[in-house]
Design a protein around this motif. Structure first.
Motif, PDB file in Angstrom:
ATOM      1  N   SER A 245      33.623 -31.282  21.841  1.00  0.00           N
ATOM      2  CA  SER A 245      34.345 -30.383  21.243  1.00  0.00           C
ATOM      3  C   SER A 245      33.224 -29.526  20.107  1.00  0.00           C
ATOM      4  N   PHE A 246      33.579 -28.646  19.714  1.00  0.00           N
ATOM      5  CA  PHE A 246      32.702 -27.842  18.647  1.00  0.00           C
ATOM      6  C   PHE A 246      33.812 -27.071  17.734  1.00  0.00           C
ATOM      7  N   THR A 247      33.565 -26.626  16.634  1.00  0.00           N
ATOM      8  CA  THR A 247      34.048 -25.581  15.901  1.00  0.00           C
ATOM      9  C   THR A 247      33.067 -24.501  16.568  1.00  0.00           C
ATOM     10  N   PRO A 248      34.039 -23.224  16.547  1.00  0.00           N
ATOM     11  CA  PRO A 248      33.033 -21.984  17.377  1.00  0.00           C
ATOM     12  C   PRO A 248      31.712 -21.901  16.726  1.00  0.00           C
ATOM     13  N   ARG A 249      31.851 -22.066  15.039  1.00  0.00           N
ATOM     14  CA  ARG A 249      30.627 -21.734  14.368  1.00  0.00           C
ATOM     15  C   ARG A 249      29.640 -22.530  14.700  1.00  0.00           C
ATOM     16  N   GLU A 250      29.956 -23.948  15.048  1.00  0.00           N
ATOM     17  CA  GLU A 250      28.570 -24.787  15.498  1.00  0.00           C
ATOM     18  C   GLU A 250      28.218 -24.350  16.878  1.00  0.00           C
ATOM     19  N   SER A 251      29.040 -24.080  17.858  1.00  0.00           N
ATOM     20  CA  SER A 251      28.453 -23.653  18.697  1.00  0.00           C
ATOM     21  C   SER A 251      27.646 -22.446  18.895  1.00  0.00           C
ATOM     22  N   VAL A 252      27.952 -21.312  17.983  1.00  0.00           N
ATOM     23  CA  VAL A 252      27.351 -20.009  17.948  1.00  0.00           C
ATOM     24  C   VAL A 252      25.979 -20.525  17.158  1.00  0.00           C
ATOM     25  N   GLU A 253      26.146 -21.469  16.327  1.00  0.00           N
ATOM     26  CA  GLU A 253      24.690 -21.665  15.741  1.00  0.00           C
ATOM     27  C   GLU A 253      23.682 -22.334  16.523  1.00  0.00           C
ATOM     28  N   ALA A 254      24.130 -23.147  17.496  1.00  0.00           N
ATOM     29  CA  ALA A 254      23.350 -23.637  18.432  1.00  0.00           C
ATOM     30  C   ALA A 254      22.556 -22.354  19.249  1.00  0.00           C
ATOM     31  N   MET A 255      23.611 -21.498  19.599  1.00  0.00           N
ATOM     32  CA  MET A 255      23.039 -20.402  20.689  1.00  0.00           C
ATOM     33  C   MET A 255      22.258 -19.560  19.915  1.00  0.00           C
ATOM     34  N   ALA A 256      22.483 -19.277  18.678  1.00  0.00           N
ATOM     35  CA  ALA A 256      21.512 -18.330  17.740  1.00  0.00           C
ATOM     36  C   ALA A 256      20.273 -18.783  17.870  1.00  0.00           C
ATOM     37  N   ARG A 257      20.286 -20.258  17.675  1.00  0.00           N
ATOM     38  CA  ARG A 257      18.885 -20.707  17.518  1.00  0.00           C
ATOM     39  C   ARG A 257      18.115 -21.039  18.701  1.00  0.00           C
ATOM     40  N   ALA A 258      18.797 -21.096  19.843  1.00  0.00           N
ATOM     41  CA  ALA A 258      18.167 -21.043  20.994  1.00  0.00           C
ATOM     42  C   ALA A 258      17.701 -19.635  21.827  1.00  0.00           C
ATOM     43  N   ALA A 259      18.458 -18.652  21.187  1.00  0.00           N
ATOM     44  CA  ALA A 259      18.429 -17.367  22.002  1.00  0.00           C
ATOM     45  C   ALA A 259      17.089 -16.692  21.624  1.00  0.00           C
ATOM     46  N   THR A 260      16.705 -15.925  22.824  1.00  0.00           N
ATOM     47  CA  THR A 260      15.381 -14.972  22.469  1.00  0.00           C
ATOM     48  C   THR A 260      15.937 -13.494  22.685  1.00  0.00           C
ATOM     49  N   ALA A 261      17.278 -13.413  22.451  1.00  0.00           N
ATOM     50  CA  ALA A 261      17.685 -12.096  22.612  1.00  0.00           C
ATOM     51  C   ALA A 261      18.750 -12.221  21.172  1.00  0.00           C
ATOM     52  N   PRO A 262      19.110 -11.072  20.707  1.00  0.00           N
ATOM     53  CA  PRO A 262      20.120 -10.931  19.554  1.00  0.00           C
ATOM     54  C   PRO A 262      21.346 -11.302  19.807  1.00  0.00           C
ATOM     55  N   VAL A 263      22.274 -12.307  19.076  1.00  0.00           N
ATOM     56  CA  VAL A 263      23.383 -12.671  19.279  1.00  0.00           C
ATOM     57  C   VAL A 263      24.343 -12.107  18.331  1.00  0.00           C
ATOM     58  N   TYR A 264      25.436 -11.471  19.176  1.00  0.00           N
ATOM     59  CA  TYR A 264      26.596 -10.867  18.399  1.00  0.00           C
ATOM     60  C   TYR A 264      27.787 -11.683  18.446  1.00  0.00           C
ATOM     61  N   GLY A 265      28.800 -11.582  17.753  1.00  0.00           N
ATOM     62  CA  GLY A 265      30.177 -12.203  17.809  1.00  0.00           C
ATOM     63  C   GLY A 265      31.311 -11.552  16.934  1.00  0.00           C
ATOM     64  N   PRO A 266      32.287 -11.811  17.308  1.00  0.00           N
ATOM     65  CA  PRO A 266      33.484 -10.886  16.639  1.00  0.00           C
ATOM     66  C   PRO A 266      34.220 -11.707  15.442  1.00  0.00           C
ATOM     67  N   PHE A 267      33.797 -12.991  14.955  1.00  0.00           N
ATOM     68  CA  PHE A 267      34.398 -13.587  13.856  1.00  0.00           C
ATOM     69  C   PHE A 267      33.390 -13.535  12.742  1.00  0.00           C
ATOM     70  N   ASN A 268      33.873 -13.304  11.529  1.00  0.00           N
ATOM     71  CA  ASN A 268      33.005 -13.338  10.319  1.00  0.00           C
ATOM     72  C   ASN A 268      32.637 -14.807   9.833  1.00  0.00           C
ATOM     73  N   THR A 269      33.301 -15.811  10.366  1.00  0.00           N
ATOM     74  CA  THR A 269      32.522 -17.186  10.083  1.00  0.00           C
ATOM     75  C   THR A 269      31.273 -17.362  10.726  1.00  0.00           C
ATOM     76  N   PHE A 270      30.865 -16.475  11.429  1.00  0.00           N
ATOM     77  CA  PHE A 270      29.716 -16.771  12.429  1.00  0.00           C
ATOM     78  C   PHE A 270      28.479 -16.222  11.484  1.00  0.00           C
ATOM     79  N   ILE A 271      28.829 -15.383  10.583  1.00  0.00           N
ATOM     80  CA  ILE A 271      27.803 -14.830   9.642  1.00  0.00           C
ATOM     81  C   ILE A 271      27.008 -16.202   9.100  1.00  0.00           C
ATOM     82  N   GLY A 272      25.763 -15.951   9.308  1.00  0.00           N
ATOM     83  CA  GLY A 272      24.800 -17.034   8.323  1.00  0.00           C
ATOM     84  C   GLY A 272      24.325 -18.013   9.715  1.00  0.00           C
ATOM     85  N   THR A 273      24.792 -18.276  10.720  1.00  0.00           N
ATOM     86  CA  THR A 273      24.561 -19.053  11.946  1.00  0.00           C
ATOM     87  C   THR A 273      23.236 -18.317  12.543  1.00  0.00           C
ATOM     88  N   GLY A 274      22.889 -17.346  12.349  1.00  0.00           N
ATOM     89  CA  GLY A 274      21.734 -16.653  12.856  1.00  0.00           C
ATOM     90  C   GLY A 274      22.282 -15.495  13.845  1.00  0.00           C
TER      91      GLY A 274
END
Lengths: 210, 631
Positions: free
Chosen positions: B244-273
């Motif tokens: 289980s994750f909060t979507p924000r947690e999952s996105v945080e991990a993704m943004a840290r790992a990704a070598t390409a820019p990551v986009y998302g539709p929720f404003n809670t993602f702002i600040g995760t990378g």
């Protein structure tokens, strides 16, 4: 007596003086150079026809002062002034004092020779006048006192009779004295004798003035 | 561009304030108005970032007062992690029991799951209370049966396509679109929607779905992407390993790992990378719901409310990511919300900057003024100098004018000699005799006289030409000798002699030798004028140069009548003269020149009679003084 003209060149500038002497010599003049007025005055001057080529600006007495001194001494050399810079006052003074000419350096040859010729002509005239006067005076001086008394009265227009009466001598004696006078003074008539007396008077007047 | 500033302090303080007000309201309830309870049902857990923002929006908006007390109660259904009929029944029973004594006057539901839960169980859960929903998708509402009239709210629409479009616009080189979704029911719903929307981008880019994979696999794949890729993710609640994750947690991990820019539709993602996306604003949703709550509590009928059709979305972007991925800053639209932009120097310190700028400008103005003044002064000084130069030159001209006669004489002497020599040579050539020796002599004399004349002209020219002021070292002894040769003829003309005594050693001065010569000429001519009427023996002028221990002194003395004591103090003044044709500038100019050369000019009477003018340079000035600017 040497009667060729002698030109005296007084200029303190050795180079200019030598050049002038050279030129005069080449033109056939006889010339002598002096570095100053004093130099000229101290040198013995033979009594020869000639003139004086005088720089107006000299160390010690100037050319104008020399001119004046010579006149005072009765030296009648005609003077041609030379000047490096002709200012009006000194040229006027020079001409008034009887300079023949007043030439600016550098002077053209013809101008210089013209002036020299004129000066020598003046000198010749002066010398002739002086000779005549000297002759007159010599003749006059050879008269005896009696002859002179007769001469004076002839010149004054007196008749033989009147002279004989005034001098208490015979008319014949007056005639003999009169012939003697005319012979000594080399004249042929009483009129000539009168002119001669006038000339004498003129000369003695000039002398009094000078 | 607006900049979203952190709101942490507000989030901390506001609940406390409200709690205090509510407590106060509770105390006064008996006397004043009845407390009205508002129950907020959240679909997810308490700490879901979106929930925090809803809560903040509601608290900011819902009004409460002694006259109109409102109490808020929160419940978190946590449907993402718990489910099943038994759980639902338990929760319903729990809520009924819990709020029996405080029946809610109004219920707020956050998210679709909470709305579904309430609609399904409404009969058991306070059916009289109107319901306000927030964060419910418009498509969800359309897919489900129409809600009863007392259930109201402004729906939202997550801009998946809008966000992807924006991403592709900012990364024109992107040819590969990677989409990450999760394994929970809700995650699968998002995946389904994306699978229907993505094909329209196929012209621009190929799509790769990483749907319901274990997190490790997702991160590994994201770490391999090249710069022709962009990533879009909704985040997920559950991954392929059932973690289980909060979507924000999952996105945080993704943004840290990704070598390409990551986009998302929720404003809670702002600040995760993530870079950003088109996003509805959860706090705005909370505020919108709060407004509806206020209206309903004030007695408005639910069906009379005029509500916007949909919550607006705005482009949110993380400034740090913009820099990281090299996005053209000018392509960020003006209404986008830019997060984490370092406040510029201007924003942070504008007062200091303004003050600094003012100080700078004042200083610049002052400097400009000073420069102007300096220039002005220098120009004045130059003009002054020029004037003095002109005056000195004019005075030299006057001196030469005075010497004209002597100079003409000096030039005409050699010219006369040359002419006479040339004439003589011509006459000699006309005669037959060989006079080569004499001719050679004549030529030598001509040459010498020519040089003599040109020497005079040269000296004169030095005096006359308007050359610039020189600054050179020269020997005063030489200047004195030159002066003597220039004046020799004039001195002689005036019937004087000039006695020159130079110093045995060199007397070096730095400056303009012509000007110094001018001074000496002036002094000698002055002496000549003063003693014109002397007897022969005293017509001498003595000029002596003495060097004593580095100090230099030149004395010009005469043996005349001296200077009248009354005149002594003013003889150096301009326009003072005792001569009828004098201008009275000679001595004043002479003094100016001497002083400009660092020296001193003074006059005194000699004990034995006569005047003496002394030009003196002290040691230091004679050697070191370099600056002679004056003419």
């Amino acid at each position: 007596m040497n009667m060729t003209a002698l030109i005296h060149v007084v200029d303190d500038d050795d180079s200019l003086r030598n050049a002038l002497l050279r030129l005069l010599a080449a033109a056939g003049f006889e010339a002598r150079g002096y570095a100053s007025a004093g130099d000229f005055l101290l040198q013995p001057r033979p009594d020869r026809p000639g003139c004086l080529l005088l720089d107006i600006r000299l160390p010690g007495p100037s050319g104008l002062e020399l001119q004046a001194a010579l006149q005072e001494q009765g030296v009648a050399l005609p003077v041609i002034f030379l000047t490096g810079y002709a200012d009006v006052s000194s040229s006027v003074r020079a001409m008034k004092a009887g300079a023949v000419d007043f030439l600016a350096k550098p002077v053209a040859r013809d101008t210089l020779f013209d002036a020299l010729r004129r000066a020598l002509a003046v000198d010749a005239l002066q010398r002739a006048a002086r000779d005549e006067a000297r002759q007159l005076r010599a003749g006059f001086a050879s008269l005896t006192p009696r002859e002179r008394e007769v001469f004076d009265r002839i010149v004054a227009g007196r008749l033989n009779k009147q002279i004989a009466y005034e001098l208490a001598i015979s008319e014949r004696t007056v005639k003999a004295e009169r012939a003697q006078c005319m012979a000594k003074l080399q004249v042929n008539s009483a009129a000539e004798l009168g002119r001669l007396a006038e000339r004498l008077q003129q000369l003695s007047g000039d002398q009094a003035e000078g | 561009m607006r900049t979203a500033l952190p709101t942490t302090p507000l989030r901390l303080v506001c609940p406390w304030v409200v709690a205090v007000i509510l407590a106060f309201a509770g105390l006064g309830a008996a006397r004043a108005a009845e407390i009205r309870n508002v129950l907020v049902l959240y679909a997810n857990s308490r700490l879901l970032p979106a929930n925090v923002q809803y809560d903040q929006g509601l608290l900011e908006t819902i009004r409460t007062s002694a006259d109109r007390p409102v109490a808020l109660f929160d419940e978190f259904l946590d449907v993402a992690r718990f489910g099943g009929q038994a759980y639902t029944d338990t929760v319903v029973s729990y809520l009924r029991t819990k709020y029996a004594s405080r029946p809610p006057a109004l219920i707020v539901v956050a998210n679709e799951e909470a709305l579904s839960f309430l609609v399904s169980n409404r009969a058991a859960l306070f059916p009289q209370a109107p319901v306000v929903h927030m964060s419910v998708g418009r498509s969800f509402l359309r897919m489900n049966p129409a809600l009863s009239a007392d259930i109201v709210g402004v729906p939202i629409e997550y801009e998946f396509s809008g966000t992807i479009e924006q991403a592709l616009r900012w990364h024109p080189q992107a040819r590969h679109l990677v989409i990450v979704t999760g394994a929970s029911v809700r995650d699968r719903g998002w995946e389904a929607r994306l699978r229907s929307e993505v094909p329209r981008f196929m012209e621009r880019a190929s799509a790769e779905f990483l749907a319901g994979l274990p997190t490790a696999a997702v991160l590994k794949r994201l770490g391999e992407l090249g710069n022709d890729s962009v990533v879009f993710t909704t985040g997920y609640f559950t991954d392929g390993d059932d973690r289980s994750f909060t979507p924000r947690e999952s996105v945080e991990a993704m943004a840290r790992a990704a070598t390409a820019p990551v986009y998302g539709p929720f404003n809670t993602f702002i600040g995760t990378g993530i870079v950003g996306g088109r996003m509805p604003n959860y706090a705005a949703m909370g505020r919108q719901a709060g407004e509806i709550v206020n209206a309903l509590l004030d007695g408005a009928a639910p069906d009379s409310l005029r509500l916007p059709e949909i919550m607006p979305t705005t482009l949110n972007v993380d400034w740090r990511q913009v820099r990281r991925w090299g996005i053209d800053e000018t392509s960020i639209p003006g209404d986008a919300i830019v997060h984490f932009r370092e406040p510029g120097l201007w924003e942070e310190h504008h007062k200091d900057l303004i003050a600094g700028a003012i100080v700078f400008l004042l200083q610049a103005a002052l400097i400009a003024w000073l420069l102007f003044e300096r220039r002005h002064r220098r120009l004045a000084e130059q003009a002054n100098q020029k004037q003095r130069f002109e005056l000195a030159h004019a005075s030299r001209l006057a001196v030469v004018g005075e010497l004209t006669g002597s100079i003409a004489h000096e030039i005409n002497q050699p010219l006369g000699a040359i002419l006479s020599n040339a004439d003589a040579a011509e006459l000699m050539l006309e005669s037959a005799a060989d006079r080569r020796g004499e001719l050679r002599e004549i030529l030598a004399d001509i040459r010498r006289d020519d040089l003599r004349a040109s020497e005079v002209i040269h000296r004169l020219r030095l005096l006359l030409i308007r050359q610039e002021v020189e600054r050179q070292a020269f020997d005063l002894n030489e200047v004195v000798s030159e002066m003597a040769s220039l004046l020799r003829s004039e001195v002689q003309r005036r019937g004087f002699s000039l006695d020159i005594q130079t110093a045995p050693t060199s007397a070096t001065l730095v400056g303009d030798r012509i000007q110094i010569q001018q001074v000496l000429i002036n002094l000698v001519l002055n002496a000549l004028d003063a003693v014109a009427d002397l007897p022969e023996a005293r017509r001498t002028i003595l000029v002596s140069v003495a060097v004593r221990a580095g100090a230099i002194a030149i004395a010009v003395s005469d043996r005349g009548h001296g200077i009248a004591p009354a005149n002594l103090p003013q003889i150096f003044d301009s326009f003072f003269t005792t001569k009828p044709q004098g201008m009275g500038l000679g001595l004043s100019i002479a003094r100016t020149i001497v002083e400009a050369h660092g020296g001193r000019l003074r006059a005194e009477n000699r004990p034995g009679g006569g005047a003496v003018f002394r030009v003196e340079w002290p040691v230091a000035d004679a050697k070191a003084k370099p600056a002679v600017e004056v003419a």
